[in-house]
Write an enzyme that holds these catalytic residues in place. Sequence first.
Site, PDB file in Angstrom:
ATOM      1  N   TYR A 141      14.964 -13.763  -2.400  1.00 26.77           N
ATOM      2  CA  TYR A 141      14.974 -14.952  -3.259  1.00 26.77           C
ATOM      3  C   TYR A 141      15.963 -14.816  -4.417  1.00 26.77           C
ATOM      4  O   TYR A 141      16.311 -15.802  -5.054  1.00 26.77           O
ATOM      5  CB  TYR A 141      13.569 -15.236  -3.813  1.00 26.77           C
ATOM      6  N   LYS A 191       9.688  -4.670   7.746  1.00 30.60           N
ATOM      7  CA  LYS A 191      10.287  -4.930   9.060  1.00 30.60           C
ATOM      8  C   LYS A 191      11.271  -3.775   9.307  1.00 30.60           C
ATOM      9  O   LYS A 191      12.474  -3.979   9.527  1.00 30.60           O
ATOM     10  CB  LYS A 191      10.981  -6.308   9.028  1.00 30.60           C
ATOM     11  N   ASP A 223       5.477  -9.013  11.468  1.00 34.48           N
ATOM     12  CA  ASP A 223       5.006  -9.873  12.567  1.00 34.48           C
ATOM     13  C   ASP A 223       3.618  -9.433  13.035  1.00 34.48           C
ATOM     14  O   ASP A 223       2.728 -10.256  13.267  1.00 34.48           O
ATOM     15  CB  ASP A 223       6.017  -9.914  13.734  1.00 34.48           C
ATOM     16  N   ASP A 247       5.211 -14.136   0.404  1.00 34.20           N
ATOM     17  CA  ASP A 247       5.097 -15.581   0.265  1.00 34.20           C
ATOM     18  C   ASP A 247       4.388 -16.154   1.500  1.00 34.20           C
ATOM     19  O   ASP A 247       3.444 -16.954   1.403  1.00 34.20           O
ATOM     20  CB  ASP A 247       6.519 -16.168   0.128  1.00 34.20           C
ATOM     21  N   ASP A 251      -0.034 -17.106   2.188  1.00 32.42           N
ATOM     22  CA  ASP A 251      -0.495 -18.435   2.613  1.00 32.42           C
ATOM     23  C   ASP A 251      -1.350 -18.339   3.873  1.00 32.42           C
ATOM     24  O   ASP A 251      -2.307 -19.099   4.040  1.00 32.42           O
ATOM     25  CB  ASP A 251       0.696 -19.381   2.853  1.00 32.42           C
TER      26      ASP A 251
END
Length: 363
Positions: A141, A191, A223, A247, A251
């Site tokens: 970001y 990852k 994942d 992020d 959620d």
Amino acid sequence: MTYRIAVLPGDGVGPEVVAQGVKVLCALEAPFGIRCELQEGLVGGAAIDATGDPLPEATLQLCRDSQAVLFGSVGGPKWDDLPPDKRPERGLLRLRQALDLFANLRPAKLYNALIEASSLRPEVVQGIDLLVVRELVGGIYFGQPRGIEPDASGERGINTMSYSSAEIARIARLAFDLARRRRGRVTSVDKANVLDVSVLWRREVTELAGGYDDVELEHQYVDNCAMQLIRDPRQFDVIVTSNLFGDILSDVAAMLTGSIGMLPSASLGGTVGVFEPVHGSAPDIAGQGIANPIATVNSVAMMLQYALDESHAAQAVESAVERVLNQGYRTADVMRPGATQVGTAEMGDLVCAALNDTAASAG
Ligand code: NAD
């Protein structure tokens, strides 16, 4: 004790839910002797409309002069066509950077009373109590280079994911410290099978774990973690991860518990923390008085715990919320047949009343 709290309601449902958080803060005076000097500041679209800047200097100064910040939400269709640097959401990103809030804590805890509100089966979600610790001021970001530039085929969009060892170590250390106060288990999510930045992340977290013999560390690829959160969410205690992965995963964790309207967050790092609901400004329901204020009320509980060191009061707020839910009161987002539907302000009043009842019976 008297505490100085900056209150930034923002846009959409922000002012509606923050008003309930403020009510709860004020209700702490009689039972706990906690007094709050509350001062409001402009942020987001409301600040753009008034000053042209989503984070005016006066607001930033107010936050710096306070012991904690209660934040609502920013954004909405009115400001969607502004360039990225001028949008309401930029005000929040700048606030996080200015206050050096490198860690975002998002607990996801399932209330038994809301077990039917989850989209997963009760036996999968019963007893969920996890904490996502997301790195907040680094990663893709903020990484450079970024932008959209011409290339032979037309244009190319670029963002950069980068973390230094120091940035990884400080967020991992916080996760290990928090795990010590919980069930002593950290899952670090990366990852590392594809990304170099994740190879460094995994190495740094593993090295740091050496100093925490009492905390169990596990690594998961992002994942797999997304899949495990849906398959068997009870395996998790503390999840620590980068800005982008956090992020998304927070959620996912949010929805396990029923509604995004239930989920609080704390952003910590520098001297002043920001406490805010996980949800956005919910333009689709703004102004209707139906938003769930519990995410904000629980953010007040996190403020009491992490910024003001008032853990008794924090627990009392959480218990008051649970009591109101057990009594069958629900906002529209978690409504079920047989429950009593209430609006935003009524839910705030009910939590304040339960807080007084709990304090009276304890005293
Ligand atoms: P959102 O979280 O605002 O809404 C998603 C869905 O959840 C909507 O259906 C909404 O009605 C519902 N919802 C959200 N909060 C609720 C509550 N308290 N009670 C009941 N239902 C609730 O996300 P979005 O629609 O993607 O974004 C809307 C705006 O908010 C955008 O401008 C976005 O940029 C902004 N946003 C701001 C923040 C923030 O301020 N921290 C976070 C996320 C999104």
